[in-house]
Design an enzyme around this catalytic site. Sequence first.
Site, PDB file in Angstrom:
ATOM      1  CB  SER A 199      -0.891   0.005   1.239  1.00  0.00           C
ATOM      2  OG  SER A 199      -0.064   0.128   2.392  1.00  0.00           O
ATOM      3  CB  CYS A 255       1.139  -5.569   1.793  1.00  0.00           C
ATOM      4  SG  CYS A 255      -0.269  -4.853   2.641  1.00  0.00           S
ATOM      5  CB  CYS A 280       2.389  -3.800   9.582  1.00  0.00           C
ATOM      6  SG  CYS A 280       2.265  -2.359   8.488  1.00  0.00           S
TER       7      CYS A 280
HETATM    8  N1  DGL Z   1       2.525  -2.540   4.917  1.00  0.00           N
HETATM    9  C1  DGL Z   1       1.264  -3.096   5.098  1.00  0.00           C
HETATM   10  C2  DGL Z   1       1.208  -4.396   5.853  1.00  0.00           C
HETATM   11  O1  DGL Z   1       2.200  -5.102   5.902  1.00  0.00           O
HETATM   12  C3  DGL Z   1       0.028  -2.281   5.044  1.00  0.00           C
HETATM   13  C4  DGL Z   1      -0.125  -1.106   5.932  1.00  0.00           C
HETATM   14  C5  DGL Z   1      -1.431  -0.425   5.618  1.00  0.00           C
HETATM   15  O2  DGL Z   1      -1.620  -0.064   4.457  1.00  0.00           O
HETATM   16  O3  DGL Z   1      -2.253  -0.277   6.521  1.00  0.00           O
HETATM   17  O4  DGL Z   1       0.190  -4.754   6.395  1.00  0.00           O
END
Ligand code: DGL
Length: 283
Positions: free
Chosen positions: A8, A70, A206
């Site tokens: 994202s 992600c 995340c």
């Molecule tokens: N970097 C992302 C993950 O690993 C998403 C963070 C987001 O867009 O809320 O979940």
Amino acid sequence: MAIGVFDSGVGGLSVHRTLVERFPKADFIYLADQANTPYGGRPGEEIVDLTRAGCERLFGLGCSLVVLACNTASGIALRRLQQTWLPGYRRELGRPVNVLGIIVPTIEAATGLPWEHEAERRGDKVEKLDILAVFSTPATAASRVYEIEIDKRRQDVAVFSQPCPNLAAMIEQDATRESLAADIAGHVQAIATRIGRLPDRAILGCTHYEIVSDLFRDALTPGTPLIHQPRATADALVRYLERHMEFDPGAGGTRRFLTTGRAGAQSGLVEAFWGSALSFEPA
Ligand code: DGL
């Protein structure tokens, strides 16, 4: 052909960096869906649609594989896309393409077991419980994917998830290290209160959080092992490409960084993590 890396926003750069170290000759295209970041507070259907759009864009640019760097997209969208969208899309494209996630490799690294392994439920008394904290977006925490999948494999590991509702957006918006440290300390305190003590190990579930992993280390008991999701993902991709020669990762060593949001230089926080200047092109 190339390997696509999708997130994202800037979080997937943490995975990208390790993938590039492991596959220096491959061609990589990174896509940040910054027009729609963060994903972690969105309903599941939206996460599925946005993830599919990102993958289509990367396949359209010549990728043979897309790594969803992600957790939110991997946990909420990947299975749905593999079951309902990819088979028809492959026929339409007329070439092999696939989408891989990062949760399976992370769980393999956390359990020390291959994904195929499911523990026999023998009801043995567990001598010592290993408490594993997972810090993640609200969507990933609500999916309970880490709890469910680790529990199937290791009865001696207890997983506690801590949703961090604002943290990915704060990292996208280049928040100060002081405010990030305060937010992270609050989440570590909250999970310690629920557990009754600090965890034995943690997953930064995340990919954005890897950018500030030092702040998590500061807030946890010194020396707490953090499962390194980028390394786990790179190891899994090495094994995958050995088994699947049909996916061509390219050999030109090219790197492109695209965003659906505002193109140009990335924030100081991101560049400090990246180790040099980094600019995104418009997608
Ligand atoms: N970097 C992302 C993950 O690993 C998403 C963070 C987001 O867009 O809320 O979940």
